[in-house]
Scaffold this active site. Structure first.
Site, PDB file in Angstrom:
ATOM      1  N   LYS A 114       0.847  -1.240   0.016  1.00 38.88           N
ATOM      2  CA  LYS A 114      -0.103  -0.002   0.015  1.00 38.88           C
ATOM      3  C   LYS A 114       0.925   1.295  -0.035  1.00 38.88           C
ATOM      4  CE  LYS A 114      -4.316  -1.586   1.589  1.00 38.88           C
ATOM      5  NZ  LYS A 114      -5.314  -1.473   2.438  1.00 38.88           N
ATOM      6  N   LYS A 198      -5.058  -9.513  -7.046  1.00 40.86           N
ATOM      7  CA  LYS A 198      -6.481  -9.574  -6.278  1.00 40.86           C
ATOM      8  C   LYS A 198      -7.537  -8.701  -6.821  1.00 40.86           C
ATOM      9  CE  LYS A 198      -6.281  -7.415  -2.282  1.00 40.86           C
ATOM     10  NZ  LYS A 198      -5.950  -7.143  -1.062  1.00 40.86           N
ATOM     11  N   LYS A 201     -10.481  -2.516  -4.859  1.00 44.33           N
ATOM     12  CA  LYS A 201     -11.356  -1.334  -4.880  1.00 44.33           C
ATOM     13  C   LYS A 201     -10.237  -0.424  -5.760  1.00 44.33           C
ATOM     14  CE  LYS A 201     -11.543  -1.237  -0.329  1.00 44.33           C
ATOM     15  NZ  LYS A 201     -12.730  -1.610   1.000  1.00 44.33           N
TER      16      LYS A 201
HETATM   17  P1  TYM Z   1     -10.702  -4.467   3.646  1.00 47.12           P
HETATM   18  O1  TYM Z   1     -11.754  -3.590   3.886  1.00 47.12           O
HETATM   19  O2  TYM Z   1      -9.529  -4.328   2.684  1.00 47.12           O
HETATM   20  O3  TYM Z   1     -11.468  -5.806   3.299  1.00 47.12           O
HETATM   21  C1  TYM Z   1     -12.661  -6.252   3.928  1.00 47.12           C
HETATM   22  C2  TYM Z   1     -12.682  -7.661   3.838  1.00 47.12           C
HETATM   23  O4  TYM Z   1     -12.739  -8.169   2.570  1.00 47.12           O
HETATM   24  C3  TYM Z   1     -11.665  -9.209   2.256  1.00 47.12           C
HETATM   25  N1  TYM Z   1     -11.090  -8.943   0.873  1.00 47.12           N
HETATM   26  C4  TYM Z   1     -11.168 -10.063  -0.043  1.00 47.12           C
HETATM   27  N2  TYM Z   1     -11.426 -11.293   0.039  1.00 47.12           N
HETATM   28  C5  TYM Z   1     -11.379 -11.960  -1.012  1.00 47.12           C
HETATM   29  N3  TYM Z   1     -10.738 -11.421  -2.375  1.00 47.12           N
HETATM   30  C6  TYM Z   1     -10.459 -10.343  -2.522  1.00 47.12           C
HETATM   31  N4  TYM Z   1     -10.108  -9.957  -3.513  1.00 47.12           N
HETATM   32  C7  TYM Z   1     -10.662  -9.472  -1.142  1.00 47.12           C
HETATM   33  N5  TYM Z   1     -10.558  -8.239  -1.145  1.00 47.12           N
HETATM   34  C8  TYM Z   1     -10.805  -7.998   0.153  1.00 47.12           C
HETATM   35  C9  TYM Z   1     -10.531  -8.512   3.313  1.00 47.12           C
HETATM   36  O5  TYM Z   1      -9.727  -9.798   3.437  1.00 47.12           O
HETATM   37  C10 TYM Z   1     -11.313  -8.391   4.367  1.00 47.12           C
HETATM   38  O6  TYM Z   1     -11.567  -9.480   5.074  1.00 47.12           O
HETATM   39  N6  TYM Z   1      -7.757  -4.488   7.705  1.00 47.12           N
HETATM   40  C11 TYM Z   1      -9.161  -5.023   7.231  1.00 47.12           C
HETATM   41  C12 TYM Z   1     -10.167  -4.464   8.032  1.00 47.12           C
HETATM   42  C13 TYM Z   1     -10.258  -4.640   9.574  1.00 47.12           C
HETATM   43  C14 TYM Z   1     -10.404  -5.721  10.296  1.00 47.12           C
HETATM   44  C15 TYM Z   1     -10.137  -5.605  11.452  1.00 47.12           C
HETATM   45  C16 TYM Z   1     -10.812  -7.222   9.918  1.00 47.12           C
HETATM   46  C17 TYM Z   1      -9.889  -3.670  10.457  1.00 47.12           C
HETATM   47  N7  TYM Z   1      -9.772  -4.315  11.673  1.00 47.12           N
HETATM   48  C18 TYM Z   1     -10.666  -6.624  12.723  1.00 47.12           C
HETATM   49  C19 TYM Z   1     -10.917  -8.249  10.843  1.00 47.12           C
HETATM   50  C20 TYM Z   1     -10.800  -7.804  11.989  1.00 47.12           C
HETATM   51  C21 TYM Z   1      -9.186  -4.551   5.845  1.00 47.12           C
HETATM   52  O7  TYM Z   1      -8.662  -3.569   5.331  1.00 47.12           O
HETATM   53  O8  TYM Z   1     -10.060  -4.875   4.930  1.00 47.12           O
END
Ligand code: TYM
Length: 333
Positions: A114, A198, A201
């Site tokens: 990132k 992957k 967004k």
């Molecule tokens: P974020 O907002 O990037 O994504 C949310 C969830 O979607 C999953 N994800 C995917 N899964 C499969 N294929 C993909 N292409 C894909 N893109 C995104 C992510 O793995 C995630 O589960 N750091 C985290 C948010 C967070 C969090 C937490 C999660 C903050 N605190 C505590 C669990 C527990 C994040 O940025 O996810």
């Protein structure tokens, strides 16, 4: 066995099929299993690790909440709230940041991805982001955390931080090391344009992803144009090792149909990619369009969305403030 589930999604707009299959669909399944206690958070403190326009951020917090609700997360069964309503997240994060080691954070691959080439210009928040994520989870004594594959390393870090806190302050089991819930298949949905990247967004091409608010026509068109290869339809799962685009499309089909990859392969044996893509487009439309319509409906009622968040925030605050107060006592405040 009953589980205490915590997970979060960033309100950064454009939630897509990867978020749905990798995370949100499982949030709903877990919520509907007997005795589970689920907490789902719109992680707005995480979103500001990149500069956000305040008005857009507010809209995105509501939109992500609408996605949760439209996908089937039920505020009567699960706690839904946005992170900034609960001050313990920031407080807990500071305390745990003093326990975590630089060397551990330096290994985080998502920061490297990132931050890009110019690491010096990345926000400090982006660097310590995995510590905030750790606080999110540990403040609720979560036993299980459903996430996509890309969050695996962050969860390992949260386990290390929990163990170090318990050791440093001689409080065995005070912080609970959480178990990641990462599906064996379908935990990494790839770009429709490039099966090695992957679905994300931040990809500049909208054709690389299915957004959860795409129309039926947009969905059908994107699947029609999705990259495949010129080989015959796959006959064995092992073939996917060298056919990432085909694997991805079969993964999406299997996950949305709640069936194994093997079953999907059998289903299309002897057919061609044209037939398959048509069926896939119909399936994605069938599963995603109702969500998209519901998102649009919910977005017309900000008061309703805000009331769900407020109520969830109060419940979350009751847990998290208690835990952070215990942490403060332990460390001598
Ligand atoms: P974020 O907002 O990037 O994504 C949310 C969830 O979607 C999953 N994800 C995917 N899964 C499969 N294929 C993909 N292409 C894909 N893109 C995104 C992510 O793995 C995630 O589960 N750091 C985290 C948010 C967070 C969090 C937490 C999660 C903050 N605190 C505590 C669990 C527990 C994040 O940025 O996810």
């Amino acid at each position: 066995m009953s589980k205490k589930i915590f997970s979060g999604v960033q309100p950064s707009g454009n939630l897509h099929l990867g978020n749905y299959i990798g995370a949100i669909k499982n949030f709903v399944d877990l919520q509907n299993q007997k005795d589970n206690q689920c907490i789902y958070c719109v992680v707005d403190l995480h979103a500001i690790t990149f500069k956000q326009d305040p008005k857009t951020l507010k809209d995105n917090i509501r939109e992500t909440t609408a996605v949760f609700l439209a996908s089937g997360i039920d505020p009567k069964k699960s706690i839904i709230f946005n992170q900034s309503l609960v001050p313990a997240h920031a407080e807990g994060s500071w305390i745990l940041g003093c326990v975590a080691r630089m060397g551990w954070l330096n290994r985080m691959t998502q920061f490297k991805e990132k931050a890009g080439k110019d690491k010096e210009k990345a926000s400090v928040g982006l660097y310590i982001y995995p510590v905030l994520m750790t606080a999110d989870i540990l403040l609720y004594d979560a036993t299980h955390v459903p996430v996509g594959e890309d969050q695996k390393q962050h969860l390992e870090l949260s386990r290390d931080i929990a163990q170090k806190f318990n050791l440093d302050f001689n409080v065995p089991n005070f912080l609970k090391a959480p178990e990641p819930l990462i599906q064996k298949y379908f935990s990494r949905i790839m770009s429709l344009k490039d099966g090695t990247k992957k679905m994300s967004k931040s990809d500049p091409s909208d054709f690389s992803r299915i957004n959860l608010n795409d129309t039926k026509d947009q969905i059908a068109n994107k699947i029609k144009k999705a990259k495949t290869d010129s080989l015959p339809m796959p006959s064995y799962v092992e073939e996917f090792a060298k056919r990432s685009e085909a694997e991805n499309l079969f993964g999406i089909y299997s996950s949305l149909n709640n069936q194994s990859l093997e079953k999907s392969i059998d289903e299309f044996n002897g057919k061609n990619f044209l037939d398959f893509k048509k069926k896939l487009a119909d399936l994605v439309v069938e599963k995603i369009s109702p969500i998209s319509l519901e998102i649009n409906k919910l977005q017309k009622d900000n008061n309703f969305i805000d009331s769900i968040l407020k109520e969830g925030g109060e419940k979350a605050n009751a847990y998290a403030s208690k835990k952070v107060n215990e942490m403060k006592k332990i460390i001598g405040f």
